[in-house]
Motif scaffolding. Structure first.
Motif, short mmCIF file in Angstrom:
data_model
loop_
_atom_site.label_atom_id
_atom_site.label_comp_id
_atom_site.label_asym_id
_atom_site.label_seq_id
_atom_site.Cartn_x
_atom_site.Cartn_y
_atom_site.Cartn_z
N GLY A 60 -8.68 -10.24 2.99
CA GLY A 60 -9.02 -11.03 1.81
C GLY A 60 -9.44 -10.16 0.65
O GLY A 60 -9.11 -10.44 -0.51
N MET A 61 -10.19 -9.10 0.93
CA MET A 61 -10.58 -8.16 -0.12
C MET A 61 -9.35 -7.48 -0.71
O MET A 61 -9.25 -7.28 -1.93
N ARG A 62 -8.41 -7.14 0.17
CA ARG A 62 -7.19 -6.47 -0.30
C ARG A 62 -6.39 -7.38 -1.22
O ARG A 62 -5.79 -6.93 -2.22
N ARG A 63 -6.37 -8.68 -0.92
CA ARG A 63 -5.67 -9.62 -1.80
C ARG A 63 -6.37 -9.77 -3.14
O ARG A 63 -5.73 -10.05 -4.16
N ALA A 64 -7.70 -9.59 -3.14
CA ALA A 64 -8.47 -9.82 -4.35
C ALA A 64 -8.42 -8.66 -5.33
O ALA A 64 -8.61 -8.85 -6.53
N VAL A 65 -8.18 -7.44 -4.82
CA VAL A 65 -8.15 -6.27 -5.70
C VAL A 65 -6.93 -5.42 -5.37
O VAL A 65 -6.47 -5.37 -4.23
N SER A 66 -6.44 -4.73 -6.37
CA SER A 66 -5.28 -3.86 -6.16
C SER A 66 -5.68 -2.39 -6.14
O SER A 66 -4.88 -1.53 -5.75
N GLY A 67 -6.91 -2.09 -6.53
CA GLY A 67 -7.36 -0.71 -6.60
C GLY A 67 -7.82 -0.18 -5.26
O GLY A 67 -7.67 -0.82 -4.22
N PRO A 68 -8.41 1.03 -5.26
CA PRO A 68 -8.88 1.66 -4.02
C PRO A 68 -9.95 0.83 -3.33
O PRO A 68 -10.78 0.19 -3.97
N LEU A 69 -9.91 0.85 -2.01
CA LEU A 69 -10.87 0.10 -1.20
C LEU A 69 -11.22 0.95 0.01
O LEU A 69 -10.33 1.51 0.67
N SER A 70 -12.51 1.07 0.31
CA SER A 70 -12.96 1.92 1.42
C SER A 70 -13.48 1.08 2.57
O SER A 70 -14.13 0.04 2.37
N SER A 71 -13.23 1.54 3.80
CA SER A 71 -13.73 0.87 5.00
C SER A 71 -14.45 1.88 5.88
O SER A 71 -14.21 3.09 5.79
N TYR A 72 -15.33 1.36 6.76
CA TYR A 72 -16.18 2.22 7.58
C TYR A 72 -16.29 1.63 8.99
O TYR A 72 -16.40 0.43 9.17
#
Length: 653
Positions: free
Chosen positions: A284-296
């Motif tokens: 869902g976060m990926r659908r909301a933004v197109s920029g870089p996203l970090s996971s842990y």
């Protein structure tokens, strides 16, 4: 996210109260490393303190405690209200002139414009706050609907009338008042041994309470009143709906909840384990933004507990920059010394430790994290729901003497044999399961067969010590009682879905806020990290209850609605992998790397537990586990946590 605190003194405030508020503020500094403040009205006997984690509107205009322009109200607030911009627009039409872009000012304006009860009904988010209404000379303490954010309160002087009232986000701040007693509540100690946490409204201390989720407390000159302002079923449509229609509404609602929780003026990321819930939120976060996203995520050397391969696969499929933290027994040893400070009320959920380490790791890059917590309680994700339903329809109907005999027979089998057979069986079927989890389940089955009554049987499946074991451990005559909230489990005929619903309702009110969410709050806030939980948007909670219990399951597996949604994401191939859980290989570590630690902490002369628990029982548990005759790692961890907590908070009292 922040730390809040304060005190109300009927006789007015003196210089020593200023010192107390300063000490309370320092004790909460980890929750708000970006600023702090104290506000006092000596004549009215009220003081508020605050520590700030700046997330929205980083300017000094959003500092707290915040006073309204007309001086009618002062607010110390912890949380995030995600619909604050809509409320701000509406409040602006009433004549309120905002000076900041913070949700804090919106909460203050809403409470003063509409009144606290109506304002609480309009807020969407997680929060706990203290509001002083100067004209009413009234203090309001409020907690969000689900209990995502904590709030404790208590009386000094043994709880006598006329003494100070103290309140704060964490118990350690109450302990800064020299008049607050650290006397342990015997009933709460019993509940800790049975449940691994102390359920609301109690606390480990006799003179302190937790404000229950969905409640507010009003303290006025004419008296004190606790009010419940929300129930999870209040938004349910009695007409229900077709599963496909509910799924469509659920998908839209979850997307809206995720998008709202991505509003931030600081960097944010996600906890991604590769499991269903975290994958759904990250997608869902990926659908909301197109920029870089970090996971842990956390990694263990023990493959049976390591979810990192799936987490890395999910990160690749979702185009997320993944970060991996490897944890081993040495990290546990090093961190155990800090746990009593972080968790200033004892809680022995083993997953708290890796969460502390992971939060500290993530905080190096981000200030806000989204997680998938809450899905199991809302959508039937725990295996115990179906297992106990089948048990009550089958073995649970057997005469008690027969069940006790069966329990004794199973207890005579060497614990390694059932685990080996379990692993080989599922491996032969092409469905490998983590064998390391099995010994604990085997011990709980043996204990379950000894119980009589649904409440006792459910407690034995989720708890640490049974009621009878707790009584023996504490040297109490007779059997200690379960919390009153367990009484609802007596409803429903064996084998029907009423039993599952009762278990889920109980978990929503107890285990979720006082274990899962308390763990997330303390672990993350110890690192100055804010964790947001979109699946616990109260509208998602209410919608989840529209589904019939049968609609939550696919065969024996729960969370069917979420599985259907997740199959439409890039991580669809991970939807049906076996549930692992966010836990530790304590069984093995206690027998090997941490063997000496267990013996030193629990068997050494002069242990702080002496005088509280029966040393003979503790010795049998330690020796039985180390020798391999039994599997008692959950009980030993429960005792170790209490030992550390008592050493830190009762010896220093």
């Amino acid at each position: 996210m922040c730390g809040i605190g304060g005190l109300l003194s009927p006789g007015g405030l003196g210089p020593h109260h200023h010192d107390i508020l300063g000490s309370m503020t320092l004790s909460l500094a980890h929750r708000g490393p970006d600023g702090s403040g104290v506000w006092m009205d000596e004549g009215m006997g009220i003081g508020l303190c605050h520590t700030r984690l700046a997330v929205i509107d980083l300017s000094s205009r959003a500092s707290q405690p915040m006073t309204s322009p007309d001086g009618r109200g002062v607010l110390s607030y912890n949380g995030e209200v995600y619909n604050y911009r809509e409320l701000k627009s509406e409040l602006g039409k009433t004549g309120w002139r905002f000076v900041s872009d913070s949700d804090t000012e919106v909460v203050l304006a809403a409470c003063l414009t509409w009144g606290v009860p109506q304002a609480l009904g309009r807020l969407v988010g997680m929060f706990a706050f203290a509001l002083w209404h100067t004209r009413e000379r009234t203090l309001y303490l409020a907690r969000d609907r689900i209990g995502i954010k904590p709030l404790y309160y208590g009386r000094t002087g043994g709880g006598r009338a006329g003494e100070d009232l103290v309140f704060a986000s964490e118990l350690k701040a109450l302990c800064e008042h020299p008049g607050f007693s650290r006397t342990v509540d015997p009933r709460s100690l019993e509940q800790y041994f049975m449940l691994q946490y102390v359920p609301a409204p109690g606390s480990i201390y006799r003179d302190a309470k937790k404000l229950p989720p969905g409640h507010y407390l009003r303290l006025a000159p004419e008296g004190e009143r606790l009010t419940r302002y929300w129930k999870p079923d209040e938004m349910i449509d009695p007409a229900g709906g077709r599963p496909e229609d509910l799924d469509e509404r659920l998908a839209d609602m979850i997307d809206e909840a995720i998008s709202a929780r991505m509003v931030s003026d600081v960097p944010l990321g996600t906890f991604l384990s590769g499991g269903l819930d975290s994958c759904l939120v990250t997608a869902g976060m990926r659908r909301a933004v197109s920029g870089p996203l970090s996971s842990y995520t956390v990694s263990y050397r023990e493959e049976e507990f390591d979810e990192s391969p799936w987490a890395m696969q999910a990160a690749r499929q979702l185009d997320v920059r993944h970060h991996l933290l490897e944890v081993d027994s040495r990290d546990l040893q090093a961190e155990m010394h800090h746990m009593p400070w972080i968790f200033d009320e004892p809680m022995s959920d083993p997953s708290a430790l890796p969460l502390v380490l992971l939060s500290r790791f993530a905080r190096k890059e981000v200030t806000v994290i989204l997680s998938g917590d809450g899905a199991d309680e809302l959508f039937g994700g725990y295996d115990r729901y179906r297992f106990l339903e089948r048990y009550w329809a089958g073995a649970g109907r057997l005469p008690a003497p027969f069940r006790r005999a069966l329990s004794a027979l199973l207890g005579s089998i060497p614990p390694g044999l059932p685990g080996t057979a379990y692993g080989r069986f599922f491996a032969a079927m092409g469905r490998p399961r983590p064998v390391e989890n099995f010994p604990g389940k085997w011990e709980k089955l043996i204990r379950l067969l000894q119980q009589e009554g649904r409440a006792e049987e459910y407690q034995s499946s989720i708890g640490i010590f049974s009621a009878k074991e707790t009584a023996r451990l504490l040297g109490r005559e007779g059997e200690v009682k379960l919390p009153g909230s367990f009484e609802e489990l007596a409803s429903g005929a064996p084998g029907d879905s009423g039993g599952i619903k009762a278990m889920m309702d109980l978990d929503l009110r107890t285990f979720l806020p006082e274990d899962v969410l308390a763990k997330v709050d303390r672990a993350s806030m110890a690192a100055g990290l804010e964790v947001r939980v979109p699946l616990l948007d109260h509208r998602v909670v209410s919608l989840s209850r529209q589904y019939p219990v049968s609609g939550l399951f696919e065969g024996r597996r729960g969370k069917a609605p979420l599985r259907r949604l997740a199959r439409q994401t890039p991580t669809s191939d991970l939807v049906d992998r076996p549930k692992m859980g966010f836990t530790l290989p304590l069984d093995r570590w206690f027998r090997k790397e941490l063997r000496d630690t267990i013996q030193d902490r629990l068997l050494s002369p002069g242990s702080v537990l002496e005088g509280t628990v029966d040393p003979g029982i503790v010795r049998k548990l330690v020796q039985g586990h180390l020798s391999g005759r039994g599997n008692y790692h959950e009980k030993l961890y429960n005792l170790m946590i209490l030992d550390g907590w008592m050493d830190r908070w009762t010896r220093a009292a």
